[in-house]
Write a protein that holds these residues in place. Sequence first.
Motif, PDB file in Angstrom:
ATOM      1  N   ILE A 198       0.870  -1.177   0.000  1.00 54.46           N
ATOM      2  CA  ILE A 198       0.000   0.000   0.000  1.00 54.46           C
ATOM      3  C   ILE A 198       0.904   1.223   0.000  1.00 54.46           C
ATOM      4  CG2 ILE A 198      -1.781   1.270   1.257  1.00 54.46           C
ATOM      5  CD1 ILE A 198      -2.460  -1.436   2.636  1.00 54.46           C
ATOM      6  N   VAL A 199       0.751   2.113  -0.988  1.00 52.41           N
ATOM      7  CA  VAL A 199       1.639   3.271  -1.109  1.00 52.41           C
ATOM      8  C   VAL A 199       0.889   4.521  -0.661  1.00 52.41           C
ATOM      9  CG1 VAL A 199       3.213   4.552  -2.598  1.00 52.41           C
ATOM     10  CG2 VAL A 199       2.760   2.122  -3.051  1.00 52.41           C
ATOM     11  N   ILE A 200       1.387   5.125   0.417  1.00 52.68           N
ATOM     12  CA  ILE A 200       0.722   6.273   1.029  1.00 52.68           C
ATOM     13  C   ILE A 200       1.580   7.516   0.874  1.00 52.68           C
ATOM     14  CG2 ILE A 200      -0.112   7.248   3.209  1.00 52.68           C
ATOM     15  CD1 ILE A 200      -0.774   4.448   4.122  1.00 52.68           C
ATOM     16  N   GLY A 201       0.983   8.574   0.347  1.00 48.04           N
ATOM     17  CA  GLY A 201       1.666   9.865   0.263  1.00 48.04           C
ATOM     18  C   GLY A 201       1.582  10.592   1.600  1.00 48.04           C
ATOM     19  N   PHE A 202       2.636  11.322   1.918  1.00 52.30           N
ATOM     20  CA  PHE A 202       2.712  11.987   3.224  1.00 52.30           C
ATOM     21  C   PHE A 202       3.249  13.399   3.028  1.00 52.30           C
ATOM     22  CE2 PHE A 202       4.215  12.887   7.483  1.00 52.30           C
ATOM     23  CZ  PHE A 202       3.286  12.251   8.293  1.00 52.30           C
ATOM     24  N   ASN A 203       2.374  14.371   3.270  1.00 51.84           N
ATOM     25  CA  ASN A 203       2.758  15.780   3.181  1.00 51.84           C
ATOM     26  C   ASN A 203       2.513  16.430   4.541  1.00 51.84           C
ATOM     27  OD1 ASN A 203       1.168  18.703   2.521  1.00 51.84           O
ATOM     28  ND2 ASN A 203       3.260  18.510   1.816  1.00 51.84           N
ATOM     29  N   PRO A 204       3.552  16.911   5.224  1.00 53.73           N
ATOM     30  CA  PRO A 204       3.377  17.403   6.593  1.00 53.73           C
ATOM     31  C   PRO A 204       2.740  18.790   6.657  1.00 53.73           C
ATOM     32  CG  PRO A 204       5.653  17.685   5.913  1.00 53.73           C
ATOM     33  CD  PRO A 204       4.963  16.950   4.800  1.00 53.73           C
ATOM     34  N   TYR A 205       1.983  19.001   7.723  1.00 57.24           N
ATOM     35  CA  TYR A 205       1.569  20.355   8.095  1.00 57.24           C
ATOM     36  C   TYR A 205       2.815  21.045   8.615  1.00 57.24           C
ATOM     37  CZ  TYR A 205      -0.932  24.016  10.734  1.00 57.24           C
ATOM     38  OH  TYR A 205      -1.396  25.212  11.233  1.00 57.24           O
ATOM     39  N   ASN A 206       3.205  22.168   8.030  1.00 53.35           N
ATOM     40  CA  ASN A 206       4.552  22.685   8.263  1.00 53.35           C
ATOM     41  C   ASN A 206       4.627  23.860   9.236  1.00 53.35           C
ATOM     42  OD1 ASN A 206       3.347  24.577   6.594  1.00 53.35           O
ATOM     43  ND2 ASN A 206       5.128  24.860   5.283  1.00 53.35           N
ATOM     44  N   GLN A 207       3.572  24.064  10.015  1.00 59.31           N
ATOM     45  CA  GLN A 207       3.587  25.183  10.962  1.00 59.31           C
ATOM     46  C   GLN A 207       3.621  24.660  12.393  1.00 59.31           C
ATOM     47  OE1 GLN A 207       0.703  28.113  10.037  1.00 59.31           O
ATOM     48  NE2 GLN A 207       1.281  29.504  11.664  1.00 59.31           N
ATOM     49  N   LEU A 208       4.493  25.238  13.202  1.00 59.80           N
ATOM     50  CA  LEU A 208       4.546  24.868  14.614  1.00 59.80           C
ATOM     51  C   LEU A 208       3.232  25.238  15.292  1.00 59.80           C
ATOM     52  CD1 LEU A 208       8.151  26.115  15.478  1.00 59.80           C
ATOM     53  CD2 LEU A 208       7.444  23.790  14.944  1.00 59.80           C
ATOM     54  N   THR A 209       2.783  24.417  16.219  1.00 61.58           N
ATOM     55  CA  THR A 209       1.516  24.647  16.899  1.00 61.58           C
ATOM     56  C   THR A 209       1.734  24.586  18.401  1.00 61.58           C
ATOM     57  OG1 THR A 209       0.359  23.612  15.055  1.00 61.58           O
ATOM     58  CG2 THR A 209      -0.897  23.911  17.070  1.00 61.58           C
ATOM     59  N   ASP A 295      -2.342   5.194  -3.171  1.00 61.66           N
ATOM     60  CA  ASP A 295      -3.515   4.568  -2.558  1.00 61.66           C
ATOM     61  C   ASP A 295      -4.217   5.507  -1.589  1.00 61.66           C
ATOM     62  OD1 ASP A 295      -3.355   1.771  -3.630  1.00 61.66           O
ATOM     63  OD2 ASP A 295      -1.389   1.863  -2.667  1.00 61.66           O
ATOM     64  N   LEU A 296      -3.475   6.397  -0.975  1.00 58.44           N
ATOM     65  CA  LEU A 296      -4.012   7.335   0.011  1.00 58.44           C
ATOM     66  C   LEU A 296      -2.956   8.407   0.244  1.00 58.44           C
ATOM     67  CD1 LEU A 296      -6.311   7.809   2.311  1.00 58.44           C
ATOM     68  CD2 LEU A 296      -4.625   6.779   3.836  1.00 58.44           C
ATOM     69  N   PRO A 314      -8.069   9.026  -2.395  1.00 53.53           N
ATOM     70  CA  PRO A 314      -8.509   9.399  -1.044  1.00 53.53           C
ATOM     71  C   PRO A 314      -7.441  10.217  -0.326  1.00 53.53           C
ATOM     72  CG  PRO A 314      -8.970   7.082  -1.478  1.00 53.53           C
ATOM     73  CD  PRO A 314      -8.110   7.569  -2.619  1.00 53.53           C
ATOM     74  N   VAL A 315      -7.881  11.236   0.413  1.00 52.88           N
ATOM     75  CA  VAL A 315      -6.934  12.120   1.092  1.00 52.88           C
ATOM     76  C   VAL A 315      -7.482  12.508   2.460  1.00 52.88           C
ATOM     77  CG1 VAL A 315      -7.879  14.149  -0.112  1.00 52.88           C
ATOM     78  CG2 VAL A 315      -5.597  14.271   0.929  1.00 52.88           C
ATOM     79  N   GLY A 316      -6.650  12.339   3.482  1.00 53.01           N
ATOM     80  CA  GLY A 316      -6.955  12.841   4.812  1.00 53.01           C
ATOM     81  C   GLY A 316      -6.198  14.137   5.023  1.00 53.01           C
ATOM     82  N   CYS A 317      -6.822  15.118   5.674  1.00 57.96           N
ATOM     83  CA  CYS A 317      -6.261  16.470   5.709  1.00 57.96           C
ATOM     84  C   CYS A 317      -6.077  16.987   7.126  1.00 57.96           C
ATOM     85  CB  CYS A 317      -7.175  17.441   4.959  1.00 57.96           C
ATOM     86  SG  CYS A 317      -7.399  17.000   3.229  1.00 57.96           S
TER      87      CYS A 317
END
Length: 383
Positions: A198-209, A295-296, A314-317
């Motif tokens: 299963i190949v999952i793309g990963f893009n980080p939220y780039n702001q400190l919280t 895949d996601l 499909p994308v989770g945000c």
Amino acid sequence: MLPAAAPGNLGDEALVAATVNYLQQKGVNHIGLISYNPDRQWGGLHSVNEVIDMKDYFSYGSWRSWKALFRLVPIIVRYEQFYCLGADMMDGYYYPPATSKMLSMISVAASIGLDTTVIGFSFNEKPTPDSVQSLRKLPSNVKLCARDQISQERLVKHTDRAIKLVADVAFLLPPSVESEAVSEIWEWIAQQQNNGRIVIGFNPYNQLTEGAGIQTFEQLVRIYVDTLVELYSKNQTISFVLISHDFRTYKNKFSDLAIIEAIFKALPAEIQFPSQKISATCTAANIKAIVGKLDLVLSGKFHLSIACLGQQTPVGCITYQGKFEGLFKHFELEGMMIEPQQALQSNNLVKFLVPLIENRKDICQQIQAKLPKIQELARANFV
């Protein structure tokens, strides 16, 4: 055409490229692009006829700025239409002076007779009073297009104007495979999937919280590394593709590229080996082509999410600025969002992603069913 920002974010590039491509398909033979900084160029865009330097207008105050706007008039009066790519700038959230200047330029264009449209934009629940007042004062012939129903309702409430419901114009961006990088990553993804992974793309939220206790770059990276390690421990058939979509760096914010490089370097060898990272050489259209094979995707960027949905992936945000709710309302999808304060707390991202991985085929079918209507709404920006 007035972009929402200077080059640096592939989301803004997607808006510009999609608009130029669509207008050319419709027979428009001369396109002028207003520039915040002529030293910075849009990637993958070679067909604009004129670049109009407005750096002084956006960089300086008082008389020098307004003198630059006065010089713009004899240039744009030669055009028939004026499009502002509103994106997420019209509510004043990011930088109120920039919003004010954009709205002033829109007003000038409409006042001198151009057919003027603010192309599909979102509007958060707490707009600045100045932005609301400026929107209310725009000439009545300016067409305002909300890119989701929630934004449309907010705009009607605040401005008492007619607001057209559309979808984000980036849904019209054609994916591009004309890149060696795309061909290589496509081949790699196919190999992984042929081997049952299963190949999952990963893009980080780039702001400190700070609300999540994340105050350093190292802490931010560690949260993401721990998430990938935990996901892999639950399912060792997962491979990851780390994706950059924003190359800008601000206070308390880092470029996607810097974060994914640090994440990849910190991954254990058994996870790093079946994983990849995408370099900064890709255009928005290249990235759209790549995510179509995944895949996601977990996305920390709004327009990366649109690229995925436009490719039926499909994308989770990880949400921000109140603009994801309306996006998923278009598709009648629930459970696809997580707030950054929750996402950046221990193990929450894993809990969020596991059901999305399990239900990815059903989610894909829902996207497929709704996408034609959404693309038609995107074309409605120009009607």
